[in-house]
Design a protein around this motif. Sequence first.
Motif, PDB file in Angstrom:
ATOM      1  N   ARG A 166       0.802  -1.212   0.253  1.00 35.15           N
ATOM      2  CA  ARG A 166       0.158  -0.201   0.066  1.00 35.15           C
ATOM      3  C   ARG A 166       0.969   1.295  -0.123  1.00 35.15           C
ATOM      4  O   ARG A 166       0.776   2.123  -0.766  1.00 35.15           O
ATOM      5  CB  ARG A 166      -1.000  -0.028   1.197  1.00 35.15           C
ATOM      6  N   PHE A 167       1.932   1.314   0.947  1.00 36.07           N
ATOM      7  CA  PHE A 167       2.860   2.367   0.857  1.00 36.07           C
ATOM      8  C   PHE A 167       3.513   2.634  -0.458  1.00 36.07           C
ATOM      9  O   PHE A 167       3.828   3.657  -1.045  1.00 36.07           O
ATOM     10  CB  PHE A 167       3.967   2.170   2.039  1.00 36.07           C
ATOM     11  N   ALA A 168       4.072   1.401  -0.949  1.00 33.46           N
ATOM     12  CA  ALA A 168       4.828   1.427  -2.184  1.00 33.46           C
ATOM     13  C   ALA A 168       3.831   2.130  -3.313  1.00 33.46           C
ATOM     14  O   ALA A 168       4.308   2.858  -4.209  1.00 33.46           O
ATOM     15  CB  ALA A 168       5.174   0.133  -2.745  1.00 33.46           C
ATOM     16  N   ALA A 169       2.571   1.834  -3.248  1.00 33.26           N
ATOM     17  CA  ALA A 169       1.688   2.291  -4.325  1.00 33.26           C
ATOM     18  C   ALA A 169       1.468   3.641  -4.124  1.00 33.26           C
ATOM     19  O   ALA A 169       1.342   4.513  -5.204  1.00 33.26           O
ATOM     20  CB  ALA A 169       0.175   1.525  -4.255  1.00 33.26           C
ATOM     21  N   LYS A 170       1.310   3.959  -3.106  1.00 32.17           N
ATOM     22  CA  LYS A 170       1.048   5.674  -2.652  1.00 32.17           C
ATOM     23  C   LYS A 170       2.402   6.346  -3.218  1.00 32.17           C
ATOM     24  O   LYS A 170       2.331   7.377  -3.644  1.00 32.17           O
ATOM     25  CB  LYS A 170       1.018   5.615  -1.176  1.00 32.17           C
ATOM     26  N   LEU A 171       3.478   5.863  -2.707  1.00 31.96           N
ATOM     27  CA  LEU A 171       5.078   6.419  -3.310  1.00 31.96           C
ATOM     28  C   LEU A 171       4.886   6.431  -4.723  1.00 31.96           C
ATOM     29  O   LEU A 171       5.421   7.561  -5.227  1.00 31.96           O
ATOM     30  CB  LEU A 171       6.163   5.590  -2.761  1.00 31.96           C
ATOM     31  N   ILE A 172       4.524   5.402  -5.354  1.00 29.04           N
ATOM     32  CA  ILE A 172       4.610   5.333  -7.220  1.00 29.04           C
ATOM     33  C   ILE A 172       3.654   6.551  -7.383  1.00 29.04           C
ATOM     34  O   ILE A 172       3.885   7.611  -8.237  1.00 29.04           O
ATOM     35  CB  ILE A 172       4.086   4.095  -7.627  1.00 29.04           C
ATOM     36  N   LYS A 173       2.503   6.676  -6.836  1.00 25.04           N
ATOM     37  CA  LYS A 173       1.463   7.686  -7.301  1.00 25.04           C
ATOM     38  C   LYS A 173       2.050   9.051  -6.945  1.00 25.04           C
ATOM     39  O   LYS A 173       2.003  10.161  -7.729  1.00 25.04           O
ATOM     40  CB  LYS A 173       0.450   7.195  -6.508  1.00 25.04           C
ATOM     41  N   GLY A 174       2.733   9.351  -5.973  1.00 19.83           N
ATOM     42  CA  GLY A 174       3.363  10.467  -5.517  1.00 19.83           C
ATOM     43  C   GLY A 174       4.523  10.980  -6.682  1.00 19.83           C
ATOM     44  O   GLY A 174       4.637  12.022  -7.048  1.00 19.83           O
ATOM     45  N   LEU A 201      -3.393   8.188 -15.566  1.00 19.33           N
ATOM     46  CA  LEU A 201      -2.860   7.577 -14.365  1.00 19.33           C
ATOM     47  C   LEU A 201      -3.523   6.715 -13.741  1.00 19.33           C
ATOM     48  O   LEU A 201      -4.617   6.873 -13.432  1.00 19.33           O
ATOM     49  CB  LEU A 201      -1.753   8.534 -13.613  1.00 19.33           C
ATOM     50  N   LEU A 202      -3.025   5.451 -13.580  1.00 21.58           N
ATOM     51  CA  LEU A 202      -3.717   4.399 -12.476  1.00 21.58           C
ATOM     52  C   LEU A 202      -3.903   4.995 -11.335  1.00 21.58           C
ATOM     53  O   LEU A 202      -3.049   6.182 -10.817  1.00 21.58           O
ATOM     54  CB  LEU A 202      -2.767   3.169 -12.441  1.00 21.58           C
ATOM     55  N   THR A 203      -5.044   4.734 -10.592  1.00 20.38           N
ATOM     56  CA  THR A 203      -5.201   5.152  -9.246  1.00 20.38           C
ATOM     57  C   THR A 203      -4.272   4.328  -8.361  1.00 20.38           C
ATOM     58  O   THR A 203      -3.684   3.207  -8.629  1.00 20.38           O
ATOM     59  CB  THR A 203      -6.576   5.086  -8.855  1.00 20.38           C
ATOM     60  N   THR A 204      -4.148   4.884  -7.140  1.00 21.38           N
ATOM     61  CA  THR A 204      -3.366   4.324  -6.118  1.00 21.38           C
ATOM     62  C   THR A 204      -3.794   2.885  -5.849  1.00 21.38           C
ATOM     63  O   THR A 204      -2.928   2.067  -5.817  1.00 21.38           O
ATOM     64  CB  THR A 204      -3.200   4.949  -4.616  1.00 21.38           C
ATOM     65  N   ILE A 238      13.151   2.183  -2.851  1.00 22.74           N
ATOM     66  CA  ILE A 238      13.210   1.169  -2.047  1.00 22.74           C
ATOM     67  C   ILE A 238      12.403   1.133  -0.880  1.00 22.74           C
ATOM     68  O   ILE A 238      12.204   1.938   0.010  1.00 22.74           O
ATOM     69  CB  ILE A 238      14.840   1.177  -1.509  1.00 22.74           C
ATOM     70  N   VAL A 239      11.341   0.006  -1.005  1.00 22.48           N
ATOM     71  CA  VAL A 239      10.505  -0.149   0.101  1.00 22.48           C
ATOM     72  C   VAL A 239      10.730  -1.393   0.737  1.00 22.48           C
ATOM     73  O   VAL A 239      10.314  -2.665   0.033  1.00 22.48           O
ATOM     74  CB  VAL A 239       8.865   0.076  -0.289  1.00 22.48           C
ATOM     75  N   ALA A 240      11.094  -1.645   1.952  1.00 19.77           N
ATOM     76  CA  ALA A 240      11.330  -2.980   2.385  1.00 19.77           C
ATOM     77  C   ALA A 240      10.125  -3.383   3.408  1.00 19.77           C
ATOM     78  O   ALA A 240       9.344  -2.614   3.927  1.00 19.77           O
ATOM     79  CB  ALA A 240      12.460  -3.188   3.159  1.00 19.77           C
TER      80      ALA A 240
END
Length: 626
Positions: free
Chosen positions: A137-145, A223-226, A330-332
């Motif tokens: 979820r965080f990675a998706a938000k980061l990509i969207k940002g 753009l795709l949504t989150t 990078i998201v671990a």
Amino acid sequence: MLAFIARSMAKPSGLLKPVVLGKLPGRYLAHQEGLPHLPVPPLQQTLDRYLLALQPIISEEEWNHTKGLVDEFRKPGGVGDRLQKGLERRARKTENWLSDWWLKTAYLEYRLPVVVHSSPGVVLPKQDFLDQQGQLRFAAKLIKGALDFKTMIDNETLPVEYLGGKPLCMNQYYQILSSCRIPGPKHDSVVNYAKGKKPPTHITVVHNFQFFELDVYSSDGSLLTTDQIFTQLEKIWNTSLQTNKEPIGILTSNHRNSWAKAYNNLIKDKTNKESVRSIEKSIFTVCLDSPIPRVSDDIYRSRVAAQMLHGGGSRWNSGNRWFDKTLQFIVAEDGSCGLVYEHAPSEGPPIVALLDHIVEYTKTPELVRSPMIPLPMPKKLRFNITPEIKNDIEKAKQNLNIMVQDLDIKVMVFHHFGKNFPKSEKISPDAFIQLALQLAYYRMYGQVCATYESASLRMFRLGRTDTIRSTSVDSLKFVQALDNPSKQNEEKVELLRRATQAHRAYTDMAIKGNAIDRHLLGLKLQAIEDLVSMPELFMDTAYAVAMHFNLSTSQVPAKTDCVMCFGPVVPDGYGVCYNPMDDHINFAMSAYNSCAETNAARLAHYLEKALLDMRLLLQSTLKSKL
């Protein structure tokens, strides 16, 4: 940003084609054309300042010898004059007399691995997700940002930055997306696909050493949504649960010549070539890392910094990278996150501005629940591993693990005060921190050293960096006086203020294009280009000492509570990066374990003491006046 000048002393290998920086129409171009050209400083001024910069770091005898060489070089009608005229001609004919040379000597011709030696990492605040869902979820938000920031670049609505009321060159922002470094046998190149007829619409996602092409735009160009990105990341995760794959990405961590050979071998195969091209063309890369080994809180941040720089070695996340890619987020799984970036296209500040935007974006609530239109499965990038490629991977693993073992890195959060304290004393926070570094180094080694701090030349068109030389006659007087019991506190405070003012003055001179380092480099490269014999001045021991930066430092301020980190630029040196916040300062220090004389934790200890002693000194004289 970094002191690559120390490494660019070898003769450049032939003349390279200039890197063509793509132009965008409209506001960007109008803004760029309004910027002044980088000046060539007056020769006599640079030579006088060079002699002054040498005073604290070489003996009187060596200085006298060098002064003779400088006097010879500066004679009217002599070699210095001729080279200066050549530089001035170059400045009249080019958009920026330095930028192409700098890109080549500092980056593209530099042959050590980009990992540790060149690419900086950034440690972002730890996230509190505890499972794979939270990570994705965080990675998706980061990509969207990041894509939100890309929209501003594409639409040219990115706000122009200013320094001291002057607009800055925004070119680096247009170089960091959809770009990649490509290895070559003698020198590398950087390709940027953002300006092509068909700009990329996908990112690369890496999980368990497996690479995927994830389209982030839908068929109608939106753009795709989150939510949609999250769904696609879940598909990637579920398809790549096995870790028994060859870590093909580890090849990018090797020495540039070895990697160039392996690269040519790798792309002989059609499938491999298509996969490599997909990675190179992607807008950026996202690395979904496995958790780092559990460690105590006091060393956790330092471990994360190491993860950002090199991935922890072949047993951990180093194969989960494509180090030639300009941007790798990078998201671990354990909540550690950040970025590593390939340094050729950009300095730190544009990268940090992008990160500040992303971090703010990840905090905003998602209002849109997307209609669940079925999306195609992200494309898995396949690689055919021949015995020769397998052998290249094994060698790259060994070399990387040696590098990982050798890097000593320490992140220190200095909690006692931040930039508000020096400001309250009417002292530049940057000058205060740099002087504390001088004091720490002097107390550790009983002498001062050549110190590099990067200064931005973005007031000029296509400006990159010059060097602020933090070691000065004034800084030496202060560090010698501070622990001297025969000196009164009032005198010590006066020396502290004088040293910080000298640093401030050098900084102002550097950002206005009047520092000495890039000018000297230009004169040297002009001599190579003119095929004249190398002037004695550049063969002198003092020049080698001046370019051997035992302290390579950079202030990279951010709104986000993060810190950038990078490796030392000389075997017996330190890399120091810091982000001064209002009430604390984030530091990252690095050294090599193979050097018995250097130790990052020791420098951190001495630096903390230096900062506290300098505050105590200022406060004690204040009390005595009351």
